[in-house]
Structure formats: structure tokens, C-alpha cells
Write a protein that holds these residues in place. Structure first.
Motif, PDB file in Angstrom:
ATOM      1  N   LEU A  26     -22.930  14.609 -15.188  1.00  0.00           N
ATOM      2  CA  LEU A  26     -22.438  13.605 -14.237  1.00  0.00           C
ATOM      3  C   LEU A  26     -22.761  12.188 -14.701  1.00  0.00           C
ATOM      4  CD1 LEU A  26     -23.467  15.256 -10.838  1.00  0.00           C
ATOM      5  CD2 LEU A  26     -21.263  15.373 -12.020  1.00  0.00           C
ATOM      6  N   ASP A  27     -21.894  11.285 -14.344  1.00  0.00           N
ATOM      7  CA  ASP A  27     -22.084   9.871 -14.652  1.00  0.00           C
ATOM      8  C   ASP A  27     -22.763   9.242 -13.423  1.00  0.00           C
ATOM      9  OD1 ASP A  27     -21.907   7.478 -15.853  1.00  0.00           O
ATOM     10  OD2 ASP A  27     -19.769   7.179 -15.480  1.00  0.00           O
ATOM     11  N   TYR A  28     -24.081   9.414 -13.329  1.00  0.00           N
ATOM     12  CA  TYR A  28     -24.798   9.022 -12.112  1.00  0.00           C
ATOM     13  C   TYR A  28     -25.602   7.748 -12.348  1.00  0.00           C
ATOM     14  CZ  TYR A  28     -28.778  11.005 -14.622  1.00  0.00           C
ATOM     15  OH  TYR A  28     -29.735  11.256 -15.571  1.00  0.00           O
ATOM     16  N   GLU A  29     -26.057   7.175 -11.222  1.00  0.00           N
ATOM     17  CA  GLU A  29     -26.944   6.013 -11.311  1.00  0.00           C
ATOM     18  C   GLU A  29     -28.343   6.460 -10.880  1.00  0.00           C
ATOM     19  OE1 GLU A  29     -27.270   1.493  -9.437  1.00  0.00           O
ATOM     20  OE2 GLU A  29     -25.607   2.796  -8.854  1.00  0.00           O
ATOM     21  N   HIS A  30     -29.338   6.140 -11.701  1.00  0.00           N
ATOM     22  CA  HIS A  30     -30.718   6.504 -11.356  1.00  0.00           C
ATOM     23  C   HIS A  30     -31.461   5.269 -10.879  1.00  0.00           C
ATOM     24  CE1 HIS A  30     -34.964   7.863 -12.744  1.00  0.00           C
ATOM     25  NE2 HIS A  30     -34.772   8.154 -11.480  1.00  0.00           N
ATOM     26  N   LEU A  31     -31.994   5.334  -9.660  1.00  0.00           N
ATOM     27  CA  LEU A  31     -32.796   4.215  -9.135  1.00  0.00           C
ATOM     28  C   LEU A  31     -34.245   4.680  -9.080  1.00  0.00           C
ATOM     29  CD1 LEU A  31     -29.841   4.281  -7.512  1.00  0.00           C
ATOM     30  CD2 LEU A  31     -30.708   2.072  -6.827  1.00  0.00           C
ATOM     31  N   PRO A  32     -35.046   4.322 -10.091  1.00  0.00           N
ATOM     32  CA  PRO A  32     -36.389   4.907 -10.231  1.00  0.00           C
ATOM     33  C   PRO A  32     -37.424   4.270  -9.297  1.00  0.00           C
ATOM     34  CG  PRO A  32     -35.947   3.417 -12.050  1.00  0.00           C
ATOM     35  CD  PRO A  32     -34.727   3.381 -11.173  1.00  0.00           C
ATOM     36  N   ILE A  33     -37.182   4.362  -7.993  1.00  0.00           N
ATOM     37  CA  ILE A  33     -38.106   3.720  -7.056  1.00  0.00           C
ATOM     38  C   ILE A  33     -39.402   4.536  -6.957  1.00  0.00           C
ATOM     39  CG2 ILE A  33     -36.214   2.633  -5.768  1.00  0.00           C
ATOM     40  CD1 ILE A  33     -36.773   4.590  -3.489  1.00  0.00           C
ATOM     41  N   GLU A  34     -40.470   3.849  -6.600  1.00  0.00           N
ATOM     42  CA  GLU A  34     -41.808   4.442  -6.509  1.00  0.00           C
ATOM     43  C   GLU A  34     -42.041   5.041  -5.115  1.00  0.00           C
ATOM     44  OE1 GLU A  34     -44.403   5.603  -7.465  1.00  0.00           O
ATOM     45  OE2 GLU A  34     -44.683   5.009  -9.517  1.00  0.00           O
ATOM     46  N   ILE A  35     -43.098   5.804  -4.992  1.00  0.00           N
ATOM     47  CA  ILE A  35     -43.554   6.277  -3.688  1.00  0.00           C
ATOM     48  C   ILE A  35     -44.219   5.110  -2.945  1.00  0.00           C
ATOM     49  CG2 ILE A  35     -43.933   8.639  -4.467  1.00  0.00           C
ATOM     50  CD1 ILE A  35     -47.001   7.894  -4.456  1.00  0.00           C
ATOM     51  N   GLY A  36     -44.418   5.284  -1.653  1.00  0.00           N
ATOM     52  CA  GLY A  36     -45.264   4.354  -0.896  1.00  0.00           C
ATOM     53  C   GLY A  36     -44.568   3.109  -0.377  1.00  0.00           C
ATOM     54  N   ASP A  37     -45.406   2.183   0.101  1.00  0.00           N
ATOM     55  CA  ASP A  37     -44.899   1.015   0.836  1.00  0.00           C
ATOM     56  C   ASP A  37     -43.997   0.114   0.013  1.00  0.00           C
ATOM     57  OD1 ASP A  37     -46.262   1.959   2.982  1.00  0.00           O
ATOM     58  OD2 ASP A  37     -47.999   0.632   2.739  1.00  0.00           O
ATOM     59  N   ALA A  38     -44.237   0.080  -1.304  1.00  0.00           N
ATOM     60  CA  ALA A  38     -43.408  -0.794  -2.135  1.00  0.00           C
ATOM     61  C   ALA A  38     -42.079  -0.113  -2.496  1.00  0.00           C
ATOM     62  CB  ALA A  38     -44.156  -1.161  -3.409  1.00  0.00           C
ATOM     63  N   ALA A  40     -40.353   4.041  -1.486  1.00  0.00           N
ATOM     64  CA  ALA A  40     -39.683   4.933  -0.539  1.00  0.00           C
ATOM     65  C   ALA A  40     -40.051   4.669   0.918  1.00  0.00           C
ATOM     66  CB  ALA A  40     -39.994   6.381  -0.898  1.00  0.00           C
ATOM     67  N   ARG A  41     -41.235   4.068   1.153  1.00  0.00           N
ATOM     68  CA  ARG A  41     -41.641   3.802   2.540  1.00  0.00           C
ATOM     69  C   ARG A  41     -41.365   2.359   2.976  1.00  0.00           C
ATOM     70  NH1 ARG A  41     -44.312   8.152   4.861  1.00  0.00           N
ATOM     71  NH2 ARG A  41     -44.793   9.761   3.334  1.00  0.00           N
ATOM     72  N   SER A  42     -40.613   1.629   2.169  1.00  0.00           N
ATOM     73  CA  SER A  42     -40.233   0.263   2.565  1.00  0.00           C
ATOM     74  C   SER A  42     -39.061   0.368   3.550  1.00  0.00           C
ATOM     75  CB  SER A  42     -39.823  -0.559   1.340  1.00  0.00           C
ATOM     76  OG  SER A  42     -38.603  -0.060   0.828  1.00  0.00           O
ATOM     77  N   PRO A  43     -38.919  -0.640   4.427  1.00  0.00           N
ATOM     78  CA  PRO A  43     -37.842  -0.580   5.436  1.00  0.00           C
ATOM     79  C   PRO A  43     -36.473  -0.334   4.817  1.00  0.00           C
ATOM     80  CG  PRO A  43     -39.304  -2.454   5.846  1.00  0.00           C
ATOM     81  CD  PRO A  43     -39.763  -1.844   4.550  1.00  0.00           C
ATOM     82  N   GLU A  44     -36.226  -0.925   3.643  1.00  0.00           N
ATOM     83  CA  GLU A  44     -34.918  -0.768   2.978  1.00  0.00           C
ATOM     84  C   GLU A  44     -34.596   0.713   2.707  1.00  0.00           C
ATOM     85  OE1 GLU A  44     -34.992  -2.552  -0.908  1.00  0.00           O
ATOM     86  OE2 GLU A  44     -32.934  -1.924  -1.367  1.00  0.00           O
ATOM     87  N   GLY A  52     -39.410   8.863   4.120  1.00  0.00           N
ATOM     88  CA  GLY A  52     -40.235   8.018   3.246  1.00  0.00           C
ATOM     89  C   GLY A  52     -40.677   8.736   1.983  1.00  0.00           C
ATOM     90  N   ARG A  53     -39.962   9.796   1.637  1.00  0.00           N
ATOM     91  CA  ARG A  53     -40.355  10.569   0.436  1.00  0.00           C
ATOM     92  C   ARG A  53     -39.226  10.577  -0.585  1.00  0.00           C
ATOM     93  NH1 ARG A  53     -44.900  14.211   1.096  1.00  0.00           N
ATOM     94  NH2 ARG A  53     -45.558  14.312   3.252  1.00  0.00           N
TER      95      ARG A  53
END
Ligand SMILES: N[C@@H](CCC(=O)N[C@@H](CS)C(=O)NCC(=O)O)C(=O)O
Length: 224
Positions: A26-38, A40-44, A52-53
Motif C-alpha cells: 500500500l501507498d500509505y502515510e506513516h505518522l510516527p507519533i509518540e505515546i503520552g501527552d506529547a 497520542a494523549r494530546s487533545p489533537e 490515547g493509545r
């Protein structure tokens, strides 16, 4: 672009979704976000996945969380009759092995890898490491027997069942698996696939770049 976005740094269970996307070409986009408040747990990101996981995906507006639900969905969407079984019985077997992996071995492998490999040496707890090995012994025997007489979990070909179980226990490749030789050969066979190598390269890079404080945070948040 296929319109598929995979969220989550490859060190996390996002590895499972990345491996599947690579298998499917697949021609996918990877967004390598981190765990935690900065991350997966950020409001965005809580707006997309309220757990939040990681991981979660957005496939042209369709949002899904739970790593193995993601791999099953992608396989069925793009490879029905290939990576995803076409018979009712084989589909049920793929679910069986996927639920089995989450219920029986996911936590144990995670605890083992943290206390045998990933935490700074002085902070590893040998009691937790040994307890994890005890918990894993019986399910590993079950898996060893399942791949003793056939190359893959559903028979002669690699399917989403193999990807899900192998991805969940991928960190066990660093374990002494001499008591489960069939499991060891099967796991090596799965992880040597070109798509697995691509995803493993992302995971190994992320592992190397992960600061010890993030590993400590993983242990703390999940009581591992
Ligand atoms: N059962 C979920 C587990 C998700 C999960 O626990 N992800 C970890 C990363 S591997 C996480 O986000 N931990 C950080 C947190 O809970 O804040 C899945 O398979 O997707």
C-alpha cells in the motif's frame, strides 16, 4: 496515495499495521507519533482515538484502533482470498489466533522484552523477566505444536493469522527459544519476509532512538 494514514511510532504496536501495509504494497502515510501527552494523549490525537493509545489508522476518513483489528481490516479489504482467508472456517481460525495472541502472549512478551532487553540494565527486574517466561511457556508449546507439521498457522501459506501472531511475539526473537524449535523456525520464516524486514527496520531505528525515559514511562503507564 491510498488515503491510508498509520499513526504511531514503529517501536509500538504500530509495527503490526506497518508490516501489514508493507505486505499489501500500500501507498500509505506513516505518522510516527509518540505515546503520552506529547503524542497520542494530546487533545489533537485524542479526538481521533479517545483511548490515547497507539496505533490507530485513518483510511479515507474511516478510523480504527486496536492493532490486530487494523491488520484484519486491511487484509480483508486488499487481499481477500490471499492474506485474508476466503472460507468461513479459515477466517475463524485467523480470528482465533489473533485473539489468542492478544490474550495469551502479548503482555508476557512485552514484560520479558522490557526486563531482558529494553530497560537500562540496572533497572531490569529479573523476577518479572522470569515470571514472564513462566507465563509464556504453555502458550509457546501450543504455538510450537501448531507449526510443527505445517509451514504456517492455516496450512501451507502465510496469512494474516501468521502476521498477527508473529508481530505480537516479534520481540521473542531475542529469547532463548530452544524449547520451542518449530516456533523459532516459523517466527524466523515470518520475520524474514521482505515486508517484515521493511517494518522491522523502522522498528529497530525507533528502538535505537527511544530515550530511556520513554521506556520507563511505558513500564509505569502499563504497570509492566
Ligand atoms: N490492545 C491495543 C494496545 C495499545 C497499546 O497499549 N499501545 C501502547 C503502545 S504499544 C500505548 O499506546 N501505550 C501508551 C499509553 O497507553 O499511554 C492494541 O493492540 O492496539
Amino acid at each position: 496515495m491510498s488515503g491510508l494514514r498509520i499513526y504511531g511510532i514503529a517501536r509500538t504496536r504500530a509495527f503490526r499495521a506497518l508490516w501489514m501495509a508493507e505486505e499489501l504494497g500500500l501507498d500509505y502515510e506513516h505518522l510516527p507519533i509518540e505515546i503520552g501527552d506529547a503524542g497520542a494523549r494530546s487533545p489533537e490525537f485524542l479526538k481521533i482515538n479517545p483511548n490515547g493509545r497507539l496505533p490507530f489508522i485513518d483510511d479515507n476518513g474511516f478510523v480504527l484502533f486496536e492493532s490486530l483489528a487494523i491488520t484484519l481490516y486491511l487484509a480483508k479489504k486488499h487481499s481477500l482470498g490471499g492474506l485474508y482467508p476466503s472460507t468461513l472456517e479459515d477466517e475463524a481460525k485467523a480470528w482465533q489466533w489473533s485473539f489468542w495472541a492478544i490474550a495469551e502472549v502479548d503482555r508476557g512478551v512485552n514484560i520479558w522484552s522490557l526486563h531482558a532487553v529494553r530497560l537500562p540494565a540496572a533497572e531490569r527486574d529479573p523476577l518479572k523477566r522470569d515470571e514472564a517466561l513462566k507465563v509464556l511457556a504453555k502458550p509457546f508449546k501450543v504455538l510450537d505444536a501448531a507449526v510443527a507439521k505445517q509451514d504456517f498457522l492455516l496450512g501451507g501459506t502465510f496469512t494474516v493469522a501468521d502476521l498477527n501472531v508473529a508481530a505480537v511475539i516479534s520481540r521473542a526473537i531475542d529469547m532463548d527459544l530452544s524449547a520451542s524449535p518449530n516456533l523459532k523456525f516459523w517466527l524466523t520464516r515470518c520475520l524474514e519476509r521482505p515486508a517484515a524486514r521493511e517494518a522491522m527496520a523502522l522498528k529497530n531505528k525507533a528502538d535505537k532512538e527511544t530515550p530511556p525515559d520513554v521506556i520507563r514511562q511505558i513500564v509505569r503507564i502499563n504497570r509492566l
